[in-house]
Design an enzyme around this catalytic site. Structure first.
Site, PDB file in Angstrom:
ATOM      1  N   GLY A  17      46.976  32.921  32.099  1.00  0.00           N
ATOM      2  CA  GLY A  17      45.919  32.882  32.342  1.00  0.00           C
ATOM      3  C   GLY A  17      45.728  34.412  32.236  1.00  0.00           C
ATOM      4  N   GLY A  19      42.679  38.043  33.744  1.00  0.00           N
ATOM      5  CA  GLY A  19      41.038  38.134  33.833  1.00  0.00           C
ATOM      6  C   GLY A  19      40.626  39.399  34.072  1.00  0.00           C
ATOM      7  N   GLY A  20      40.134  40.118  34.700  1.00  0.00           N
ATOM      8  CA  GLY A  20      39.921  40.803  34.963  1.00  0.00           C
ATOM      9  C   GLY A  20      40.421  41.964  35.986  1.00  0.00           C
ATOM     10  CG  MET A  21      39.940  40.657  39.952  1.00  0.00           C
ATOM     11  SD  MET A  21      39.581  39.467  41.215  1.00  0.00           S
ATOM     12  CE  MET A  21      40.913  40.103  42.218  1.00  0.00           C
ATOM     13  CB  VAL A  24      47.833  33.166  37.158  1.00  0.00           C
ATOM     14  CG1 VAL A  24      48.903  32.029  36.878  1.00  0.00           C
ATOM     15  CG2 VAL A  24      46.733  33.453  37.303  1.00  0.00           C
ATOM     16  CE  LYS A  39      46.362  32.913  42.091  1.00  0.00           C
ATOM     17  NZ  LYS A  39      44.975  33.214  42.757  1.00  0.00           N
ATOM     18  CG  ASP A 134      34.942  29.693  45.021  1.00  0.00           C
ATOM     19  OD1 ASP A 134      33.909  29.454  45.012  1.00  0.00           O
ATOM     20  OD2 ASP A 134      35.568  30.908  44.651  1.00  0.00           O
TER      21      ASP A 134
END
Length: 610
Positions: A17, A19-21, A24, A39, A134
């Site tokens: 996967g 994403g913006g940061m 993984v 990560k 979270d």
């Protein structure tokens, strides 16, 4: 990175996967032949110290906890190109979110068994001075292990709070008043931006258990700010009476707004769950009271999207308080209104609390009072409020800026003790978020209760903006005509005057003109506006009527009259072949020039914020 070997020992096999940061990957330790998840933070994120610090925080948090129900961290470092990486236990399964989306409601026994494992993981985390902050179904993975199909792995400590020995040199990444987390699952104290402890995680356990038992989370709403408001003010809707009373009481206890009234520790919660399963009860017993009255809810399951990496526990970055992203494009129903949303979302969260069609806030925003108090001379300024109540003034400023959490808190407070400055802040805050229907609703309620609010420049400017929006123009025009008196009629005239030559706004022009042509509405108009509305009649009736009209302009007209005066300066249009002067009676004196001079010195109304 697929096919490369990171740090000399992790061979990357596939992307799991991104994403913006960061991303993984599934990798294999080349010496141990063991699958791991790696990560890797995007290089461009290296220049953001807080993101790097949070990445390190996750490594510290996950590395501290050794428990079968926690996806542990085994390595952390920096690659040759400067990118940070974190190695985690590889978890292959499906999230609790996916399970709930496919099965809906779980049996009470299954829900409790999953809950107990989550709590067991939290007990280990809390013992290591780590508060997750979270927790949500996305961060609960279910894997098959030793014949157990619902073996829990708790993921993602990216915004965890780490305290105690060894953490003194860590930066304070979360300041009081800043909201991080997922609004649908966060505790009230977290939604308010307050410091949280382990009891906030236990509140979230209550939300998740409720969702497993009912198929929907207790404070679900498509609007981020509504969700935050419910977290702060609403009791959860009662669970089905077919569920064991001890389970229902436990959920109610976990969802207490005041953390002092909840179960206090994860260990205590484990004992209470074991009591329900039939283990010998300790001296704790089971406390709790039945849930309060019903609160309507949407049957849909809402999974807030936060910027992050993947369901494998990627770190998430909180959405800015003033940005709701795609949430602003959604619409929800409240009291017959279709409400456009902002973002989020969230604001998160704020926004978020931010607040339009509140299911819980139907009474907050749309309620009416039987009597209208006498209007004050003017609405109290925020500076005046600050002298009496600094905390309220700060909350008003937050709400007025469009902060979703500030809007949610102010909505709850204003329900108990409404004030005109708060109503003004709520209305303008909604407009800042782009929730025009919600803003109009707040202003409408405020103007009904505090008539002086109807004269406020902020309100008039926002309503004028809404009148140009095709989606809410009808509501804005009606509100102007019904509640804003002479100012409202001036606003409607401005809408008509600026839209009448624009084909794209033909519908808005037609609706606004209908109000101006209505005799009952005309009665509300100011003398200056009545002059503008009467010009056509003066033209039709001839020179004597025109002369009387010009005299009115001289004494009561304003700058808006000047273009209309030119109509009577034309010396042709009447008589044989239209060559005669229709308004010859105006030529003997200086009526036109005098009227122009006097009216030009009186500015007309404007609908812009200074």
């Amino acid at each position: 990175m697929i096919g490369t070997t990171l740090a000399g020992r992790y061979r990357v096999e596939r992307l799991l996967g991104s994403g913006g940061m960061g991303a993984v990957y599934q990798a294999e330790h080349v010496h141990m032949r063991k699958a791991v998840a790696v990560k890797v933070l995007h290089r461009e994120m290296m220049i953001v110290p807080e993101i790097v610090a949070r990445f390190e925080r996750e490594a510290v948090a996950a590395g501290r906890i050794q428990h079968p129900n926690v996806a542990s961290a085994t390595d952390f470092g920096r690659l040759d190109d400067g990118a940070f990486y974190l190695v985690l236990e590889f978890v292959e399964g499906h999230s609790l979110t996916k399970l709930l989306s496919t099965e809906g409601v779980l049996s009470p026994e299954r829900a409790l068994r999953i809950t107990r494992q989550i709590v067991d993981a939290l007990a280990a985390a809390h013992a290591a001075n780590v508060v997750h902050r979270d927790l949500k179904p996305d961060n609960v993975m279910l894997v098959s292990k030793e014949g157990e199909g619902d073996f829990v792995k708790v993921l993602d400590f990216g915004i965890a709070k780490v305290s105690g020995e060894g953490s003194g040199d860590q930066p304070a990444l979360t300041k009081i008043g800043t909201v991080f987390g997922t609004p649908e699952y966060m505790s009230p104290e977290q939604a308010r931006g307050e410091a949280v402890d382990a009891r906030a995680d236990l509140y979230t356990v209550g939300v998740i258990l409720y969702e497993m038992l009912s198929g929907v989370s207790p404070f679900h709403d498509d609007d981020l700010v509504v969700t935050l408001t419910k977290q702060l003010t609403a009791d959860p809707p009662p669970l089905s009476e077919q569920i064991e009373p001890m389970i229902r009481d436990l959920v109610t206890l976990l969802l207490k707004k005041n953390p002092n009234e909840r179960v206090q520790t994860a260990r205590e919660l484990l004992e209470r769950i074991d009591v329900i399963f039939g283990a010998p009860p300790s001296s704790l017993g089971l406390a709790g009271t039945p849930p309060g009255g019903p609160v309507s809810r949407s049957p849909a399951v809402y999974a807030p999207t936060m910027q992050g990496l993947s369901a494998l526990g990627a770190p998430t970055a909180p959405a800015p308080a003033t940005t709701l992203g795609s949430l602003s494009e959604r619409r929800v129903k409240l009291a017959g209104r279709s409400v456009p949303l902002v973002a989020l979302l969230g604001g998160m969260l704020f926004a978020t609390l931010a607040i339009a069609a509140l299911t819980v806030g139907a009474s907050l925003i749309f309620g009416h009072h039987a009597e209208t108090p006498a209007p004050p001379a003017s609405v109290e300024s925020t500076a005046a409020v600050k002298r009496k109540d600094p905390a309220l003034a700060e909350l008003i400023l937050r709400a007025e800026s469009g902060d979703p959490t500030g809007l949610a808190e102010l909505t709850a407070r204003n329900e108990k003790k409404p004030t005109a400055p708060a109503m003004r802040a709520l209305g303008h805050g909604y407009f800042k978020l782009g929730q025009l229907t919600a803003g109009l609703a707040a202003y409408e309620k405020g103007a009904a209760e505090f008539p002086a609010l109807a004269k406020e420049n902020t309100l008039l400017a926002d309503v004028r903006r809404a009148a140009d929006d095709a989606d809410v123009s009808d509501e804005a025009l009606k509100f102007s005509a019904d509640a804003l008196g002479a100012d409202g009629m001036d606003l409607i005239y401005d809408v008509w005057d600026t839209s009448r030559t624009n084909p794209a706004k033909a519908a808005i022009s037609k609706r606004s003109r209908a109000y101006l042509d209505d005799d009952a509405q005309r009665g509300k108009a100011s003398p200056a506006l009545k002059i503008l509305l009467d010009v056509s009649k003066a033209q039709r009736e001839g020179c004597a009527s025109a002369k009387r009209w010009v005299a009115r302009v001289e004494t009561e007209g304003d700058l808006r009259s000047l273009p209309l005066l030119k109509r009577f300066d034309d010396r042709r249009g009447c008589g044989f072949l239209g060559l005669g002067d229709c308004y010859g009676c105006l030529r003997a004196g200086k009526e036109l020039s005098t009227a122009a001079k006097d009216a030009g010195g009186r500015p007309g109304p404007t609908f812009l914020l200074p």
